[in-house]
Design an enzyme around this catalytic site. Structure first.
Site, PDB file in Angstrom:
ATOM      1  N   ASN A  68      -5.446  12.382  -0.247  1.00  0.00           N
ATOM      2  CA  ASN A  68      -4.595  11.562   0.636  1.00  0.00           C
ATOM      3  C   ASN A  68      -5.516  10.865   1.635  1.00  0.00           C
ATOM      4  O   ASN A  68      -6.745  11.064   1.622  1.00  0.00           O
ATOM      5  CB  ASN A  68      -3.540  12.433   1.331  1.00  0.00           C
ATOM      6  CG  ASN A  68      -2.489  11.595   2.051  1.00  0.00           C
ATOM      7  OD1 ASN A  68      -1.915  10.670   1.459  1.00  0.00           O
ATOM      8  ND2 ASN A  68      -2.244  11.862   3.316  1.00  0.00           N
ATOM      9  N   LYS A  69      -4.924  10.067   2.492  1.00  0.00           N
ATOM     10  CA  LYS A  69      -5.693   9.254   3.448  1.00  0.00           C
ATOM     11  C   LYS A  69      -6.766  10.064   4.168  1.00  0.00           C
ATOM     12  O   LYS A  69      -6.534  11.206   4.567  1.00  0.00           O
ATOM     13  CB  LYS A  69      -4.712   8.640   4.453  1.00  0.00           C
ATOM     14  CG  LYS A  69      -5.320   7.754   5.520  1.00  0.00           C
ATOM     15  CD  LYS A  69      -6.158   6.632   4.969  1.00  0.00           C
ATOM     16  CE  LYS A  69      -5.429   5.752   3.984  1.00  0.00           C
ATOM     17  NZ  LYS A  69      -6.356   4.867   3.213  1.00  0.00           N
TER      18      LYS A  69
ATOM     19  N   ARG B 281      -7.220  -0.648  -7.298  1.00  0.00           N
ATOM     20  CA  ARG B 281      -7.558   0.482  -6.414  1.00  0.00           C
ATOM     21  C   ARG B 281      -7.705   1.728  -7.293  1.00  0.00           C
ATOM     22  O   ARG B 281      -6.910   1.926  -8.216  1.00  0.00           O
ATOM     23  CB  ARG B 281      -6.476   0.696  -5.337  1.00  0.00           C
ATOM     24  CG  ARG B 281      -6.382  -0.482  -4.368  1.00  0.00           C
ATOM     25  CD  ARG B 281      -5.525  -0.141  -3.150  1.00  0.00           C
ATOM     26  NE  ARG B 281      -6.213   0.751  -2.236  1.00  0.00           N
ATOM     27  CZ  ARG B 281      -5.622   1.325  -1.177  1.00  0.00           C
ATOM     28  NH1 ARG B 281      -4.339   1.123  -0.931  1.00  0.00           N
ATOM     29  NH2 ARG B 281      -6.315   2.115  -0.372  1.00  0.00           N
TER      30      ARG B 281
ATOM     31  N   GLN C   2      -2.608   2.817   9.648  1.00  0.00           N
ATOM     32  CA  GLN C   2      -1.300   2.847   8.990  1.00  0.00           C
ATOM     33  C   GLN C   2      -0.291   3.669   9.808  1.00  0.00           C
ATOM     34  O   GLN C   2       0.911   3.418   9.757  1.00  0.00           O
ATOM     35  CB  GLN C   2      -1.418   3.449   7.583  1.00  0.00           C
ATOM     36  CG  GLN C   2      -2.111   2.549   6.570  1.00  0.00           C
ATOM     37  CD  GLN C   2      -3.608   2.803   6.491  1.00  0.00           C
ATOM     38  OE1 GLN C   2      -4.223   3.237   7.470  1.00  0.00           O
ATOM     39  NE2 GLN C   2      -4.208   2.522   5.355  1.00  0.00           N
TER      40      GLN C   2
ATOM     41  N   ARG D  47       0.850  -1.180   0.000  1.00  0.00           N
ATOM     42  CA  ARG D  47       0.000   0.000   0.000  1.00  0.00           C
ATOM     43  C   ARG D  47       0.892   1.238   0.000  1.00  0.00           C
ATOM     44  O   ARG D  47       2.096   1.131   0.217  1.00  0.00           O
ATOM     45  CB  ARG D  47      -0.939  -0.011   1.219  1.00  0.00           C
ATOM     46  CG  ARG D  47      -0.199  -0.404   2.502  1.00  0.00           C
ATOM     47  CD  ARG D  47      -0.653   0.318   3.692  1.00  0.00           C
ATOM     48  NE  ARG D  47      -0.551   1.738   3.534  1.00  0.00           N
ATOM     49  CZ  ARG D  47       0.571   2.435   3.644  1.00  0.00           C
ATOM     50  NH1 ARG D  47       1.725   1.849   3.868  1.00  0.00           N
ATOM     51  NH2 ARG D  47       0.572   3.748   3.500  1.00  0.00           N
ATOM     52  N   GLY D  48       0.261   2.420  -0.187  1.00  0.00           N
ATOM     53  CA  GLY D  48       1.031   3.643  -0.373  1.00  0.00           C
ATOM     54  C   GLY D  48       1.184   3.842  -1.874  1.00  0.00           C
ATOM     55  O   GLY D  48       1.507   2.890  -2.595  1.00  0.00           O
ATOM     56  N   ALA D  49       0.926   5.078  -2.329  1.00  0.00           N
ATOM     57  CA  ALA D  49       0.780   5.306  -3.778  1.00  0.00           C
ATOM     58  C   ALA D  49       1.963   4.812  -4.620  1.00  0.00           C
ATOM     59  O   ALA D  49       1.779   3.992  -5.529  1.00  0.00           O
ATOM     60  CB  ALA D  49       0.488   6.782  -4.023  1.00  0.00           C
TER      61      ALA D  49
ATOM     62  N   ASP E 234      -1.880  10.609  -2.561  1.00  0.00           N
ATOM     63  CA  ASP E 234      -2.229   9.524  -3.488  1.00  0.00           C
ATOM     64  C   ASP E 234      -2.450  10.049  -4.895  1.00  0.00           C
ATOM     65  O   ASP E 234      -2.250   9.338  -5.873  1.00  0.00           O
ATOM     66  CB  ASP E 234      -3.464   8.780  -2.989  1.00  0.00           C
ATOM     67  CG  ASP E 234      -3.076   7.941  -1.785  1.00  0.00           C
ATOM     68  OD1 ASP E 234      -3.061   8.484  -0.670  1.00  0.00           O
ATOM     69  OD2 ASP E 234      -2.711   6.764  -1.978  1.00  0.00           O
TER      70      ASP E 234
HETATM   71  O1  MRU Z   1      -4.818   3.186   1.757  1.00  0.00           O
HETATM   72  P1  MRU Z   1      -3.347   3.376   1.758  1.00  0.00           P
HETATM   73  O2  MRU Z   1      -2.679   2.859   2.991  1.00  0.00           O
HETATM   74  O3  MRU Z   1      -2.689   2.862   0.485  1.00  0.00           O
HETATM   75  O4  MRU Z   1      -3.153   4.962   1.762  1.00  0.00           O
HETATM   76  C1  MRU Z   1      -1.864   5.499   1.689  1.00  0.00           C
HETATM   77  C2  MRU Z   1      -1.811   6.954   1.856  1.00  0.00           C
HETATM   78  O5  MRU Z   1      -2.821   7.616   1.944  1.00  0.00           O
HETATM   79  C3  MRU Z   1      -0.466   7.605   1.851  1.00  0.00           C
HETATM   80  O6  MRU Z   1      -0.471   8.740   2.646  1.00  0.00           O
HETATM   81  C4  MRU Z   1      -0.100   7.999   0.428  1.00  0.00           C
HETATM   82  O7  MRU Z   1      -0.216   6.925  -0.458  1.00  0.00           O
HETATM   83  C5  MRU Z   1       1.271   8.530   0.342  1.00  0.00           C
HETATM   84  S1  MRU Z   1       2.455   7.222   0.366  1.00  0.00           S
HETATM   85  C6  MRU Z   1       3.954   7.782   0.024  1.00  0.00           C
END
Ligand code: MRU
Length: 350
Positions: free
Chosen positions: A243-244, A85, A192, A46-48, A233
């Site tokens: 973002n999250k 996703r 997270q 996970r994470g963009a 993201d």
């Molecule tokens: O749902 P996730 O855990 O994939 O969400 C991740 C985030 O929102 C991060 O803040 C974002 O991807 C930046 S990662 C460098």
């Protein structure tokens, strides 16, 4: 540097299962496109930027078993991984690049196509590593000795190719001896922040304090926080930031308390085709993530749940966006376009 995955020379991906953190560091052998799609969907990776890199290597897996129609197998893999996703644009950025490789090799043999796809996936990963390092260097001057810095979700090594985005300047400041204290939002509902950010900062020896999301206003009011930094993201061309979930609330709070709100992301997270945040698709996830977090029921049977995984912070609440090219301030579009042009003319900057 903590990478989330490695390409194994035996022809599969070794992937850190992030759903098991921080209790166990479990590495999975991902050998099929389906297994990679499942890993992305269920947030094992996970994470963009990490999602993009994982998907790129996932495409290569389509040729592991020497299919009769290699081009068809790769196209099916790209189509399947595209649906995993919807919000993180890095997924589409990476798959578009894999698609371009496929399109330029319509008659290649399995072996040749596999080599070309693997080279592209490796390049995407290496470019992200270089971006993370440069982005960290650009961000360090924003942080001074003694500052308290609040972050949300996880934007460190395993969310990228190893260096992180929001955590990169903080980790580099720490290495340079600049004493910061990081406040880590636990980040409901999937935690997270507490599971991964607190784990990663602990490994690096960065002083950190875990708080629940609803404590952010209080710690700001108490003067414990002098800056907020988060990853992204997807960033629309005008600087609106997806973002999250919970990021927008932090931006509003930072504004109310006169605290700078920084976003750190590589240029691959900027979606030039989406002019404002209104155009960003927000992923909605299962109700069980809210009602049965980590195996325990915490809400009555049958309760209605709304579970958007991301929100959009308007550009006007963002003090600056830190990328591998430098630091942008509003109006963002001109700076973004300039960076994109520079990168197109000098591919080594990618
Ligand atoms: O749902 P996730 O855990 O994939 O969400 C991740 C985030 O929102 C991060 O803040 C974002 O991807 C930046 S990662 C460098």
């Amino acid at each position: 540097m903590i990478p989330p995955l490695y390409w194994n020379a035996e022809g599969h991906v070794d992937l850190l299962d992030q759903t098991q953190l921080p209790v166990a560091e479990v590495w999975l052998e991902i050998k099929t496109v389906e297994a990679m799609a499942e890993a992305i969907r269920s947030l094992r990776v996970r994470g963009a930027p990490a999602i993009g890199i994982a998907a790129a290597y996932g495409v290569v897996l389509a040729l592991r078993d020497d299919p009769a129609q290699p081009q068809n197998a790769v196209q099916t893999a790209i189509d399947a991984l595209t649906t995993t996703r919807p919000t993180a644009v890095n997924l589409f950025y990476a798959l578009d690049r894999m698609q371009a490789v496929l399109d330029t090799h319509p008659d290649a043999t399995t072996g040749y196509l596999r080599m070309a796809l693997l080279a592209e996936a490796t390049a995407i990963e290496a470019e992200d590593q270089a971006s993370g390092r440069r982005l960290g260097e650009h961000g360090v001057p924003l942080f001074q000795e003694g500052m308290g810095v609040l972050t949300h979700c996880h934007a460190g090594g395993v969310a990228t190719s190893g260096y992180g985005t929001a955590l990169a300047p903080l980790l580099q400041a720490h290495v340079q001896g600049i004493g910061l204290h990081v406040f880590v939002d636990e980040t409901r509902p999937l935690m997270q922040g507490s599971r991964i950010t607190a784990w990663e900062l602990g490994k690096a020896g960065v002083p950190a304090t875990l708080i629940t999301d609803s404590m952010a206003a209080h710690v700001m009011q108490q003067g414990k926080v002098q800056a907020v930094i988060v990853g992204a993201d997807r960033i629309a061309a005008n600087g609106d930031v997806a973002n999250k979930i919970g990021t927008y609330a932090l931006a509003v709070l930072a504004d109310a308390h006169g605290i700078p709100f920084y976003v750190a992301a590589p240029l691959s997270t900027i979606d030039f085709d989406t002019s404002t945040g209104e155009g960003i698709v927000i992923e909605e996830r299962k109700a069980q993530e809210v009602t049965h977090g980590f195996g325990r029921q915490t809400a009555p049977d049958g309760v209605q749940v709304y579970n958007p995984a991301f929100d959009v912070t308007p550009a006007r609440l963002v003090t600056a966006i830190i990328t591998e090219h430098g630091i942008a301030e509003a109006p963002y579009i001109d700076t973004f376009e300039g960076w994109r042009e520079r990168q197109q003319n000098q591919p080594s900057l990618r």
